[in-house]
Enzyme design. Structure first.
Site, PDB file in Angstrom:
ATOM      1  N   HIS A 207       0.859  -1.181   0.000  1.00  0.00           N
ATOM      2  CA  HIS A 207       0.000   0.000   0.000  1.00  0.00           C
ATOM      3  C   HIS A 207       0.900   1.238   0.000  1.00  0.00           C
ATOM      4  CE1 HIS A 207      -2.836   2.917   1.828  1.00  0.00           C
ATOM      5  NE2 HIS A 207      -3.805   2.108   1.447  1.00  0.00           N
TER       6      HIS A 207
ATOM      7  N   ASP B 254       2.923  -4.536   8.090  1.00  0.00           N
ATOM      8  CA  ASP B 254       1.708  -3.743   7.902  1.00  0.00           C
ATOM      9  C   ASP B 254       0.523  -4.689   8.115  1.00  0.00           C
ATOM     10  OD1 ASP B 254      -0.559  -2.564   6.899  1.00  0.00           O
ATOM     11  OD2 ASP B 254       0.376  -1.795   5.074  1.00  0.00           O
TER      12      ASP B 254
ATOM     13  N   GLN C  30      -4.719  -4.988   7.073  1.00  0.00           N
ATOM     14  CA  GLN C  30      -5.777  -5.881   6.585  1.00  0.00           C
ATOM     15  C   GLN C  30      -5.846  -7.203   7.337  1.00  0.00           C
ATOM     16  OE1 GLN C  30      -8.118  -5.079   4.540  1.00  0.00           O
ATOM     17  NE2 GLN C  30      -7.284  -3.151   3.795  1.00  0.00           N
TER      18      GLN C  30
ATOM     19  N   LYS D 192     -10.492  -0.584  10.815  1.00  0.00           N
ATOM     20  CA  LYS D 192     -10.607  -1.796   9.987  1.00  0.00           C
ATOM     21  C   LYS D 192     -10.883  -3.037  10.830  1.00  0.00           C
ATOM     22  CE  LYS D 192      -7.389  -0.209   6.383  1.00  0.00           C
ATOM     23  NZ  LYS D 192      -8.224   0.244   5.284  1.00  0.00           N
TER      24      LYS D 192
ATOM     25  N   CYS E 205      -4.912   2.467  -3.616  1.00  0.00           N
ATOM     26  CA  CYS E 205      -3.655   2.983  -3.045  1.00  0.00           C
ATOM     27  C   CYS E 205      -2.498   2.011  -3.241  1.00  0.00           C
ATOM     28  CB  CYS E 205      -3.810   3.318  -1.563  1.00  0.00           C
ATOM     29  SG  CYS E 205      -5.026   4.579  -1.250  1.00  0.00           S
TER      30      CYS E 205
END
Ligand code: C6P
Length: 414
Positions: free
Chosen positions: A131, A208, A211, A234, A372
């Site tokens: 991302h 990261d 998600q 999220k 993104c």
């Protein structure tokens, strides 16, 4: 009613849906079908009412006052820190830093760790599926420190090519910053293995987790991650609050990211000393309300259970993947063996935005565009995709409705 029997409990999706008021609203006079969960999840009533409770009963600044409201707000804020610690199995509360979200968490590491420890000629490894939030902060610091960013390639299915990763690893690599689960492809990366190999070369690894955190069990100690970032919005929590996990010895060695109140030990006319962890990285009045509320999102996830959530979402993904594969001209982008519930696709001869607009008329929210991840779209030679992403409250009948609407949209657009 769809009920999924599991060993420990039953998965009653209709019951779960009652916890989310927004799912019962109409959009364009149609019942909302919300398939844009990778962008942001909807919030259960427990989260919504906790926010109201905060502002109506104990709103106050924290770590400063000695009055009752300030003490209650401080207690609730710090309780969330402890619940976050347990949620990702960090070893100490000092390792949990509140930020605005994944983006700020990664910027914090890139800026603070990067400026302190990156030297000219050092290398930063990122994967081809990152991302922008896990690319641009590294480009910025690479430029400042005269370091180089290198990209780990992926195969056509959307999986990191581990042999290529091995080739890129060397003593020059100081940081590997990589997504746990891709927002554009759904790929779940073999993060433990990636971390292990990076550590063998002395590199620090940033994960990261934007998600992955709502879908997969996260155990930062088991993964041996040096840093792990995620966003509250999220994982069924509020916007504007996120987390950076960092190993204590790394955080201790890093200079502050921002200056201001809270992050100081002592200030004189000559300078300052820094506060202890985690406050060293929490300058200014933090987002108290949303931090306080975040624990209710975590509790909600824990009550349903990550195993149950995963099972349910995998069923939806499999079902939707089978159904969409029957439509001619549809190409799924991201066919990794291990995926979270993200279904991204293109339709031959039809622009993704047109599909998004027509689906919206039917009350269906998906995301269209580059998500993104512009370099990733370039890698696939496409401008963008349509992306349906499923959460714990979605149903097979919603998938059926989506497929009908998609058929109709494609017929109209071709
Ligand atoms: N992806 C999506 O629709 P923030 O905005 O800081 O909460 O999260 C940034 C971010 C970082 N990494 C990954 C893998 C992400 O998916 C995101 C956010 C959203 O895919 C908005 S672009």
């Amino acid at each position: 009613m769809e009920t999924y029997r599991t060993i420990h409990s039953s998965y009653d999706v209709e019951h779960i849906r009652k916890d989310f008021p927004i799912l019962h609203t109409k959009v364009n006079n149609k019942s909302l079908v919300y398939f844009d969960n990778a962008a942001s999840t909807q919030k259960p009533l427990s989260v919504i009412s906790a926010l109201q409770e905060y502002y109506t009963t104990f709103n106050a600044n924290i770590h400063r006052g000695i009055h009752t409201l300030a003490e209650r707000a401080t207690h609730e804020f710090e309780t969330t820190r402890e619940e976050v610690r347990k949620f990702i199995n960090a070893s100490a509360r000092e390792e949990i830093i509140f930020t605005r979200g994944t983006t700020e968490s990664i910027n914090l590491v890139a800026s603070s760790w990067g400026r302190a420890f990156l030297k000219p000629g050092d290398e930063i490894l990122l994967s081809a599926m990152e991302h922008h939030s896990n690319m641009v902060p590294w480009f910025i610091v690479a430029r400042q420190q005269h370091a180089n960013v290198k990209i780990i390639p992926i195969n056509q299915q959307g999986e990191v090519i581990l042999e290529e990763y091995e080739k890129l690893l060397s003593e020059k690599v100081k940081i590997v910053s990589i997504v746990h689960a891709s927002n554009s492809l759904g790929t779940v990366n073999p993060i433990k293995k990636i971390i292990e190999r990076a550590h063998q070369h002395g590199a620090v690894v940033v994960v990261d987790g934007a998600q992955s955190t709502s879908h997969l069990h996260i155990d930062v100690q088991h993964l041996d991650a040096d840093f792990f970032a995620f966003s509250g919005h999220k994982i069924y929590g509020p916007t504007g609050i996120g987390v950076l996990y960092g190993k204590k010895h790394l955080l201790e060695a890093m200079p502050p990211y921002q200056g201001g109140g809270e992050m100081i030990g002592e200030v004189t006319y000559q300078g300052f000393t820094t506060n202890e962890l985690p406050y060293k990285f929490e300058a200014g009045t933090p987002n108290i309300a949303d931090a306080v509320v975040l624990k209710h999102a975590i509790r909600y996830i824990n009550t349903i259970g990550k195993d149950n959530i995963q099972r349910h979402e995998n069923e939806l993904l499999q079902y939707a993947t089978e159904k969409i594969s029957e439509i001619s001209g549809v190409k799924i982008i991201g066919q990794a063996k291990e995926k979270i519930s993200i279904l991204a696709f293109t339709v031959e001869g039809v622009h993704h935005q047109d599909i998004g607009i027509l689906l919206d008329k039917e009350g269906i929210a998906i995301r269209t565009g580059h998500h993104c991840t512009q370099p990733l779209m370039q890698r696939y030679g496409i401008a963008g995709t349509n992306r349906a992403s499923f959460a714990l409250y979605n149903t097979k009948s919603e998938v059926d409705y989506f497929m009908q609407a998609l058929h109709k949209a494609i017929r109209m657009l071709r």
